[in-house]
Design an enzyme around this catalytic site. Structure first.
Site, PDB file in Angstrom:
ATOM      1  N   ASN A 152       0.805  -1.220   0.000  1.00  0.00           N
ATOM      2  CA  ASN A 152       0.000   0.000   0.000  1.00  0.00           C
ATOM      3  C   ASN A 152       0.841   1.274   0.000  1.00  0.00           C
ATOM      4  O   ASN A 152       0.355   2.326  -0.378  1.00  0.00           O
ATOM      5  CB  ASN A 152      -0.958   0.003   1.201  1.00  0.00           C
ATOM      6  CG  ASN A 152      -0.277  -0.414   2.485  1.00  0.00           C
ATOM      7  OD1 ASN A 152       0.333  -1.480   2.560  1.00  0.00           O
ATOM      8  ND2 ASN A 152      -0.365   0.412   3.490  1.00  0.00           N
ATOM      9  N   SER A 200     -11.045  -5.487   0.147  1.00  0.00           N
ATOM     10  CA  SER A 200     -11.847  -4.434   0.767  1.00  0.00           C
ATOM     11  C   SER A 200     -12.435  -3.524  -0.306  1.00  0.00           C
ATOM     12  O   SER A 200     -11.707  -2.982  -1.136  1.00  0.00           O
ATOM     13  CB  SER A 200     -10.953  -3.621   1.716  1.00  0.00           C
ATOM     14  OG  SER A 200     -11.681  -2.538   2.242  1.00  0.00           O
ATOM     15  N   ALA A 201     -13.762  -3.354  -0.278  1.00  0.00           N
ATOM     16  CA  ALA A 201     -14.459  -2.674  -1.381  1.00  0.00           C
ATOM     17  C   ALA A 201     -14.054  -1.209  -1.558  1.00  0.00           C
ATOM     18  O   ALA A 201     -13.994  -0.718  -2.684  1.00  0.00           O
ATOM     19  CB  ALA A 201     -15.970  -2.768  -1.169  1.00  0.00           C
ATOM     20  N   THR A 238     -26.148 -10.024  11.227  1.00  0.00           N
ATOM     21  CA  THR A 238     -26.959  -9.754  10.041  1.00  0.00           C
ATOM     22  C   THR A 238     -26.106  -9.156   8.925  1.00  0.00           C
ATOM     23  O   THR A 238     -25.301  -8.255   9.173  1.00  0.00           O
ATOM     24  CB  THR A 238     -28.113  -8.797  10.411  1.00  0.00           C
ATOM     25  OG1 THR A 238     -28.903  -9.435  11.415  1.00  0.00           O
ATOM     26  CG2 THR A 238     -28.985  -8.476   9.207  1.00  0.00           C
ATOM     27  N   CYS A 326       2.640   9.668  10.935  1.00  0.00           N
ATOM     28  CA  CYS A 326       2.838   9.223  12.320  1.00  0.00           C
ATOM     29  C   CYS A 326       1.490   8.808  12.869  1.00  0.00           C
ATOM     30  O   CYS A 326       0.897   9.485  13.693  1.00  0.00           O
ATOM     31  CB  CYS A 326       3.471  10.311  13.158  1.00  0.00           C
ATOM     32  SG  CYS A 326       2.903  11.962  12.754  1.00  0.00           S
TER      33      CYS A 326
HETATM   34  C1  LIG Z   1      -6.497  -0.426   3.264  1.00  0.00           C
HETATM   35  C2  LIG Z   1      -5.725  -1.664   3.506  1.00  0.00           C
HETATM   36  C3  LIG Z   1      -6.120  -2.587   4.481  1.00  0.00           C
HETATM   37  C4  LIG Z   1      -7.277  -2.325   5.408  1.00  0.00           C
HETATM   38  O1  LIG Z   1      -8.516  -2.352   4.760  1.00  0.00           O
HETATM   39  P1  LIG Z   1      -9.765  -1.612   5.470  1.00  0.00           P
HETATM   40  O2  LIG Z   1     -10.952  -2.083   4.707  1.00  0.00           O
HETATM   41  O3  LIG Z   1      -9.527  -0.163   5.330  1.00  0.00           O
HETATM   42  O4  LIG Z   1      -9.786  -2.068   6.885  1.00  0.00           O
HETATM   43  C5  LIG Z   1      -5.401  -3.741   4.619  1.00  0.00           C
HETATM   44  N1  LIG Z   1      -4.343  -4.003   3.844  1.00  0.00           N
HETATM   45  C6  LIG Z   1      -3.920  -3.159   2.877  1.00  0.00           C
HETATM   46  C7  LIG Z   1      -2.773  -3.523   2.025  1.00  0.00           C
HETATM   47  C8  LIG Z   1      -4.611  -1.958   2.681  1.00  0.00           C
HETATM   48  O5  LIG Z   1      -4.185  -1.113   1.748  1.00  0.00           O
END
Ligand SMILES: *Cc1c(COP(=O)(O)O)cnc(C)c1O
Length: 395
Positions: A152, A200-201, A238, A326
């Site tokens: 990321n 993650s959407a 749910t 930070c």
């Molecule tokens: C954003 C991210 C996450 C966390 O996903 P969320 O849905 O925001 O909790 C985990 N791993 C990576 C590599 C990400 O970029």
């Protein structure tokens, strides 16, 4: 309105209009609980089933192998904790990398406190994990390897298929955090021998607060939440029907537009990187030159602080991110930048620009016109820079 440019797609993305429209009925007329027997329930159940099917197809997974979660973080936590708890009779060793997201790293640290042994593999200067090193670290008590698909911060894409060959041969589970990869990298869980995959959407133009964990059939795994039969007894509660529908719509859209989007992003990103490198001295590109996410540019500027650059850019309407965020209130630079070998000083001067489908070439031009002045001004205020400049005139 003041010009606003968003270069922080790795943090989150705006929801796609088509995705939002697909979700809306499930907040209003189709609000039923998927567990209810009546027609309201049946309609919601049908939507969740269809979404599960769509999501599975994009990953080349089975319908029964997709489990919806509340986030990417939740999927990461569950994957690692669930495998560890269910397989502790077999062994207590987990292998991961030094540059994982905190959702993986902190879960591993928690498990260390509970008696597990965790190997944090180093990466090379581009942020790559060496599959041979994964192989040599696997021992008789290894139960899980967790390596992210793409990073990321620096965008480096890992050789997951090669790692998958090794884990399959050794009979060890492979989890990959694919949160940054979905939408930019073609994923086939069978071909890549992945046993667990988190997504993650909101990272691919879907809604926030909804993610998924792919769990290969037969994987020994403890449930995440107790109290209901949802997600085949493994994650009670749910279902978030609108979110689930949104995730599935977004992942299908992202997959079908992937090649086209990637081409556009790579072109803009490379122009951005080349532009910065030509216009500004003492800059380094972090991450791999080619094996990187199409929208990711991570640059370190000597003699200045990432935060100062962020604030100055924000005043000019440009939203970016810093490699030295930070987050925990400490001033420690990013663990990822330190792991690729940057000094604390250089790591502090890092800027992450993550482009997305809504960005334009004009925005890149504006950024390239704006940044050099900011960097020059901040460097003029930097004692380190002045010292160096003084040094030059001295010679
Ligand atoms: C954003 C991210 C996450 C966390 O996903 P969320 O849905 O925001 O909790 C985990 N791993 C990576 C590599 C990400 O970029």
């Amino acid at each position: 309105m003041k010009k606003r440019i968003y270069f922080d797609h790795a943090a989150t993305t705006a929801i796609n209009r088509e995705v939002l429209e697909a979700m809306l009925p499930y907040y209003s007329q189709e609000f039923g609980n998927p567990s209810s027997i009546h027609s309201y329930g049946q309609q919601a159940k049908k939507a969740v089933d269809q979404a599960r099917d769509k999501t599975a197809k994009v990953l080349n997974a089975g319908f029964d192998e997709i489990f919806f979660t509340g986030s990417g973080t939740e999927a990461d936590n569950w994957a690692i904790h669930g495998v560890a708890m269910a397989n502790k009779k077999k062994g207590n060793h987990i292998i991961t990398s030094a540059i994982e997201h905190h959702a993986v790293l902190y879960t591993c640290q928690r498990l260390e406190k509970a008696g597990f042994r965790v190997t944090y593999l180093p990466v090379d200067r581009y942020g790559l994990v060496d599959p041979k090193q994964v192989e040599s670290e696997i021992g008789p008590d290894t139960i899980l390897v967790s390596i992210m698909l793409a990073n990321n911060e620096i965008g480096t894409i890992q050789p997951i298929k090669e790692i998958g060959k090794i884990t399959k041969e050794k009979g060890v589970y492979l989890h990959t955090d694919a949160v940054q990869g979905v939408g930019s990298i073609a994923i086939d869980v069978c071909d890549m021998n992945i046993d667990l995959l988190s997504l993650s959407a909101h990272k691919f133009y879907g809604p926030k607060g909804i993610g998924a964990l792919y769990i290969r059939k037969g994987t020994k795994m403890t449930p995440l939440l107790y109290g209901g039969a949802q997600e085949r007894n493994r994650r009670a509660g749910t279902e978030n029907t609108p979110g689930i529908v949104g995730l599935a719509t977004a992942i299908e859209l992202a997959r079908s537009n992937m090649e086209e989007n990637n081409q556009r992003l790579i072109k803009m990103r490379d122009r951005l990187i080349d532009g910065v490198m030509t216009k500004i001295d003492n800059v380094v590109l972090n991450g791999h030159p080619e094996l990187r996410l199409p929208g990711n540019a991570n640059l370190s500027f000597e003699f200045i602080e990432g935060e100062s650059m962020l604030l100055s850019l924000d005043l000019k309407g440009i939203a970016a991110s810093s490699g030295s965020a930070c987050t925990s209130g400490s001033l420690d630079p990013s663990h990822v930048l330190l792991a690729i070998g940057l000094s604390h000083e250089i790591a502090h001067g890092s800027l992450r620009l993550s482009l997305g489908i809504d960005n334009t070439e004009e925005e890149i031009d504006y950024f390239l016109d704006t940044l050099p002045e900011i960097v020059a001004r901040l460097r003029e205020m930097s004692p380190l820079f002045l010292q160096k400049k003084g040094g030059y005139s001295y010679v």
